[in-house]
Design an enzyme around this catalytic site. Structure first.
Site, PDB file in Angstrom:
ATOM      1  CB  ALA A 139      -1.079  -0.030   1.142  1.00  0.00           C
ATOM      2  CE1 TYR A 140       1.473   2.168  -5.502  1.00  0.00           C
ATOM      3  CE2 TYR A 140      -0.315   1.901  -3.791  1.00  0.00           C
ATOM      4  CZ  TYR A 140      -0.078   1.669  -5.354  1.00  0.00           C
ATOM      5  OH  TYR A 140      -0.690   1.821  -5.929  1.00  0.00           O
ATOM      6  CG  HIS A 141       2.388   2.363   3.545  1.00  0.00           C
ATOM      7  ND1 HIS A 141       1.180   3.322   4.991  1.00  0.00           N
ATOM      8  CD2 HIS A 141       1.621   4.087   3.085  1.00  0.00           C
ATOM      9  CE1 HIS A 141       0.785   4.258   5.377  1.00  0.00           C
ATOM     10  NE2 HIS A 141       0.900   3.933   3.357  1.00  0.00           N
ATOM     11  N   PRO A 142       6.399   1.913   1.838  1.00  0.00           N
ATOM     12  CG  PRO A 142       8.111   3.464  -0.069  1.00  0.00           C
ATOM     13  CD  PRO A 142       6.193   3.284   0.918  1.00  0.00           C
TER      14      PRO A 142
END
Length: 191
Positions: free
Chosen positions: A111-114
Site C-alpha cells: 500500500a505504498y508505505h515503504p
C-alpha cells in the site's frame, strides 16, 4: 488500517465488475514481518532486489485472517444492507484461515508505505546515527525519509515523515531539542 472507497476499482484502473460498487482496503499496520532491500549491481540503473516477506510470521498470518474477518463483520452491518450486492473478492467461498491466507498471498499488494530499510539506532542492524541522521561509517551523508524509521508507524507516513524532517533540521542546525515525552500508543495484544 481501513480505507473505504465509494467505487470498486482495481489498482490498474479497471473495474472488477460492471455497475456500481464499493470496497474496503485493509491491512495490518504494525507487522512483525521483516523484508530486505539488496543492491544487485554498482550500476544505478539496475533496480535493487526487494523481498517483502509477507505472511512469513505466525502473527502476520493471524492478523491478516482477523483483518479480513473484521472487514466482513463491518460490511455485514444493517447500515450497509441496502447497498450490499454481495462480496466479490475474496468472495463468499473463501472462509477458512487457510483459504483467506491463500487469497491474501495471491491478491494482496503493498500500500505504498515503504519504510524501515535504513533504520536509525545503535544496534547491529542500524544504518543511521539518530543524533545526526548521518550514515554510520560515512562522512557527509544523511538520510531523512521513511527509510530511517526503525519500525513502520501505525498509520499513514506523511505526518511522521514531516516530524522526522523537522527533527533532522534541528539536529543539522544544532538547535536545542524539545524535552522528550513518554506518550502511550495503541498496540494490539492478542488475547
Amino acid at each position: 488500517m481501513f480505507h473505504f472507497l465509494p467505487v470498486a476499482v482495481l489498482y490498474d484502473g479497471t473495474a472488477p465488475v460492471s455497475g456500481h460498487g464499493y470496497q474496503v482496503h485493509v491491512g495490518p499496520m504494525f507487522s512483525d514481518v521483516r523484508g530486505s532491500v539488496k543492491i544487485r549491481s554498482a550500476d544505478p540503473t539496475i533496480y535493487p532486489s526487494l523481498r517483502f516477506n509477507y505472511l512469513s510470521t505466525p502473527n502476520d498470518r493471524r492478523e491478516w485472517v482477523e483483518a479480513i474477518r473484521c472487514t466482513r463483520r463491518i460490511l455485514e452491518q444493517p447500515a450497509f444492507a441496502e447497498f450490499n450486492g454481495g462480496e466479490i473478492s475474496p468472495g463468499p467461498s473463501v472462509q477458512t484461515a487457510e483459504e483467506i491466507l491463500e487469497w491474501v498471498g495471491h491478491e494482496g499488494e503493498t500500500a505504498y508505505h515503504p519504510s524501515c530499510t535504513c533504520k536509525m539506532g545503535f544496534d547491529d542492524m542500524a544504518v543511521l546515527d539518530p543524533q545526526t541522521m548521518g550514515v554510520h561509517g560515512l562522512e557527509g551523508l544523511r538520510v531523512v525519509d521513511t527509510s530511517a524509521m526503525p519500525y513502520i508507524t501505525n498509520g499513514n507516513l506523511y505526518a511522521p515523515t514531516m516530524m522526522l524532517a523537522e527533527k533532522a533540521a534541528d539536529l543539522i542546525l544544532d538547535n536545542t531539542p524539545l524535552p522528550a515525552e513518554d506518550l502511550p500508543f495503541y498496540r494490539h495484544q492478542p488475547v
